[in-house]
Design a protein around this motif. Structure first.
Motif, mmCIF file in Angstrom:
data_model
loop_
_atom_site.group_PDB
_atom_site.id
_atom_site.type_symbol
_atom_site.label_atom_id
_atom_site.label_comp_id
_atom_site.label_asym_id
_atom_site.label_seq_id
_atom_site.Cartn_x
_atom_site.Cartn_y
_atom_site.Cartn_z
ATOM 1 N N THR A 11 0.849 -1.176 0.000
ATOM 2 C CA THR A 11 0.000 0.000 0.000
ATOM 3 C C THR A 11 0.889 1.232 0.000
ATOM 4 N N VAL A 12 0.645 2.125 -0.955
ATOM 5 C CA VAL A 12 1.454 3.327 -1.101
ATOM 6 C C VAL A 12 0.516 4.513 -1.276
ATOM 7 N N GLU A 13 0.777 5.584 -0.540
ATOM 8 C CA GLU A 13 -0.016 6.794 -0.704
ATOM 9 C C GLU A 13 0.659 7.679 -1.742
ATOM 10 N N LEU A 14 -0.143 8.149 -2.727
ATOM 11 C CA LEU A 14 0.351 9.017 -3.786
ATOM 12 C C LEU A 14 -0.564 10.213 -3.941
ATOM 13 N N GLU A 18 1.279 12.525 -8.737
ATOM 14 C CA GLU A 18 2.205 11.391 -8.779
ATOM 15 C C GLU A 18 1.573 10.197 -9.486
ATOM 16 N N LEU A 19 0.314 9.944 -9.208
ATOM 17 C CA LEU A 19 -0.388 8.838 -9.855
ATOM 18 C C LEU A 19 -0.480 9.065 -11.360
ATOM 19 N N ALA A 20 -0.778 10.285 -11.768
ATOM 20 C CA ALA A 20 -0.847 10.607 -13.193
ATOM 21 C C ALA A 20 0.507 10.390 -13.865
ATOM 22 N N ARG A 45 -1.105 -0.730 -15.072
ATOM 23 C CA ARG A 45 -1.831 0.492 -15.446
ATOM 24 C C ARG A 45 -3.336 0.284 -15.324
ATOM 25 N N ALA A 46 -3.820 -0.876 -15.730
ATOM 26 C CA ALA A 46 -5.252 -1.174 -15.607
ATOM 27 C C ALA A 46 -5.671 -1.190 -14.146
ATOM 28 N N ASP A 47 -4.842 -1.755 -13.281
ATOM 29 C CA ASP A 47 -5.137 -1.766 -11.845
ATOM 30 C C ASP A 47 -5.196 -0.344 -11.297
ATOM 31 N N LEU A 48 -4.293 0.497 -11.719
ATOM 32 C CA LEU A 48 -4.260 1.889 -11.249
ATOM 33 C C LEU A 48 -5.472 2.673 -11.769
ATOM 34 N N GLU A 49 -5.920 2.369 -12.978
ATOM 35 C CA GLU A 49 -7.082 3.030 -13.548
ATOM 36 C C GLU A 49 -8.336 2.640 -12.780
ATOM 37 N N ALA A 50 -8.388 1.386 -12.325
ATOM 38 C CA ALA A 50 -9.567 0.879 -11.632
ATOM 39 C C ALA A 50 -9.727 1.515 -10.265
ATOM 40 N N GLY A 51 -8.639 1.977 -9.665
ATOM 41 C CA GLY A 51 -8.712 2.593 -8.353
ATOM 42 C C GLY A 51 -8.604 1.573 -7.236
#
Length: 55
Positions: A11-14, A18-20, A45-51
């Motif tokens: 788990t990382v807070e961004l 930073e996420l973009a 990238r798909a995982d990051l897009e899903a939230g």
């Protein structure tokens, strides 16, 4: 420094900025990265897009 052993969950807070930046960098892997990294980059990238996901 932590040693990560796959498979693992981190788990990382961004910030939004930073996420973009990470999303844009993962998109560039297809053009500039090694072929072995293409599929993992697309999956991440798909995982990051899903939230966030509920555990």
């Amino acid at each position: 420094m932590a040693k990560l052993i796959p498979p693992s969950t981190v788990t990382v807070e961004l910030t939004s900025a930073e996420l973009a930046l990470i999303r844009r960098a993962l998109h560039l892997v297809r053009d500039f990265g090694d072929a072995d990294d293409w599929d993992p980059a697309v999956c991440l990238r798909a995982d990051l897009e899903a939230g966030p996901h509920d555990a």
